[in-house]
Design a protein around this motif. Structure first.
Motif: not given
Length: 166
Positions: A104-128
């Motif tokens: 994995p390459v974390f480009h301007n994103i915190d790895p913990s946001d990916v791991r825990s689905q927080n921030g924009t990742f959390g928003d995306a999952f709410a939509e999904h």
């Protein structure tokens, strides 16, 4: 890192690049792809390898299977793309079943946001979850593969390695 030789029967490609085009295609990913090509590393990037008229899904899945290494470029919008998440599922399937190397390459994103689905990742999952109400099993699989991929050793663009040059 030493990349396996292109002539190896293991795969057609040395590297498969998984990325959200709108986020990184015309900057980080295009520069990475150019650098890989310059080093004679056979990399697959979706906009240059697909033949016209070919369906995207089967072509990309085939390219993943035929790659020795997958680089997952996580960016703010990665999780908002259903296709990125389906690619990620296939990449981890190839890792688990065929021993494909995954980084994995974390480009301007915190790895913990990916791991825990927080921030924009959390928003995306709410939509999904809203969009795929009848397919929560699929959304749950995406959550699991994101967590698993984020737990792999990789690169974080927010961490500077080596001496800073000014």
């Amino acid at each position: 890192m030493a990349f396996p030789s292109s002539s190896s029967p293991q795969g057609k490609y040395d590297v498969f690049l998984s990325f959200r085009g709108a986020d990184t295609r015309n900057n980080f990913t295009s520069h990475l792809y150019a650098a890989l090509c310059q080093k004679k590393i056979n990399a697959f990037i979706d906009d240059e390898e697909l033949e016209r008229g070919e369906q995207i899904s089967p072509s990309l899945l085939n390219a993943i299977e035929q790659s020795k290494i997958s680089l997952i470029i996580f960016s703010k919008g990665y999780a908002s793309s259903r296709w990125c998440l389906e690619e990620l599922e296939k990449i981890l399937e190839c890792k688990n079943n065929n021993g494909q190397i995954v980084m994995p390459v974390f480009h301007n994103i915190d790895p913990s946001d990916v791991r825990s689905q927080n921030g924009t990742f959390g928003d995306a999952f709410a939509e999904h979850e809203e969009q795929f109400k009848g397919r929560q099993d699929m959304v749950q699989r995406w959550r699991i593969v994101l967590r698993d991929a984020a737990n792999l050793s990789g690169f974080d663009s927010n961490v500077i390695r080596g001496p800073e040059l000014f």
